[in-house]
Design a protein around this motif. Sequence first.
Motif, PDB file in Angstrom:
ATOM      1  N   ARG A   5       0.859  -1.183   0.000  1.00 16.50           N
ATOM      2  CA  ARG A   5       0.000   0.000   0.000  1.00 16.50           C
ATOM      3  C   ARG A   5       0.892   1.228   0.000  1.00 16.50           C
ATOM      4  O   ARG A   5       1.734   1.400   0.876  1.00 16.50           O
ATOM      5  CB  ARG A   5      -0.904   0.037   1.222  1.00 16.50           C
TER       6      ARG A   5
ATOM      7  N   ARG B 136      -0.568   8.110  -0.450  1.00 14.21           N
ATOM      8  CA  ARG B 136      -1.406   8.733  -1.493  1.00 14.21           C
ATOM      9  C   ARG B 136      -0.602   9.499  -2.538  1.00 14.21           C
ATOM     10  O   ARG B 136      -0.903   9.455  -3.714  1.00 14.21           O
ATOM     11  CB  ARG B 136      -2.421   9.667  -0.868  1.00 14.21           C
TER      12      ARG B 136
ATOM     13  N   GLU C 241       0.621   7.249  -5.422  1.00 15.18           N
ATOM     14  CA  GLU C 241      -0.316   6.399  -6.154  1.00 15.18           C
ATOM     15  C   GLU C 241      -0.349   6.686  -7.652  1.00 15.18           C
ATOM     16  O   GLU C 241      -0.691   5.813  -8.436  1.00 15.18           O
ATOM     17  CB  GLU C 241      -1.726   6.532  -5.577  1.00 15.18           C
TER      18      GLU C 241
ATOM     19  N   ASP D  46      -4.001  -0.426  -9.392  1.00 19.44           N
ATOM     20  CA  ASP D  46      -4.940   0.349  -8.578  1.00 19.44           C
ATOM     21  C   ASP D  46      -4.136   1.308  -7.703  1.00 19.44           C
ATOM     22  O   ASP D  46      -3.340   2.066  -8.199  1.00 19.44           O
ATOM     23  CB  ASP D  46      -5.853  -0.561  -7.766  1.00 19.44           C
ATOM     24  N   SER D  47      -4.282   1.259  -6.398  1.00 19.17           N
ATOM     25  CA  SER D  47      -3.531   2.164  -5.515  1.00 19.17           C
ATOM     26  C   SER D  47      -2.408   1.424  -4.790  1.00 19.17           C
ATOM     27  O   SER D  47      -1.908   1.886  -3.771  1.00 19.17           O
ATOM     28  CB  SER D  47      -4.481   2.809  -4.507  1.00 19.17           C
ATOM     29  N   SER D  48      -2.015   0.286  -5.313  1.00 23.05           N
ATOM     30  CA  SER D  48      -0.963  -0.520  -4.688  1.00 23.05           C
ATOM     31  C   SER D  48       0.201  -0.718  -5.635  1.00 23.05           C
ATOM     32  O   SER D  48       0.064  -0.615  -6.851  1.00 23.05           O
ATOM     33  CB  SER D  48      -1.509  -1.895  -4.298  1.00 23.05           C
TER      34      SER D  48
END
Length: 106
Positions: free
Chosen positions: A47, A50, A53, A82-84
């Motif tokens: 993860r 932000r 990303e 995606d956001s990973s």
Amino acid sequence: MQLNRVEVFALHKLLQGNAQVALTATAPSVQVLERVQTGAGFFSVIRLPRRLEVSSELRERRWPFRLKRRRGAGYFVCWLEDSSLCLEAVIERGECPADLVPELFT
């Protein structure tokens, strides 16, 4: 989970062109959502903070390596999904050591 030593090593090698992105991607606050040992290495889902990303620095990157004393070779690869951030180590030639540590790579 936190990044382990070999994940930090791999990300520094993959992102060596941008020290700031590498430091942010390997910060202690970064979490590993999934870590799987494979027959050829490992696969991790990380993860990201932000602000990383959408970083163009994290488009697919690959860093080839050799294994010391094992006559093995392979590569680290990372890519955004995606956001990973997905990170994978693949041993293409030779046996995958039971315990991957940074000292094994050249």
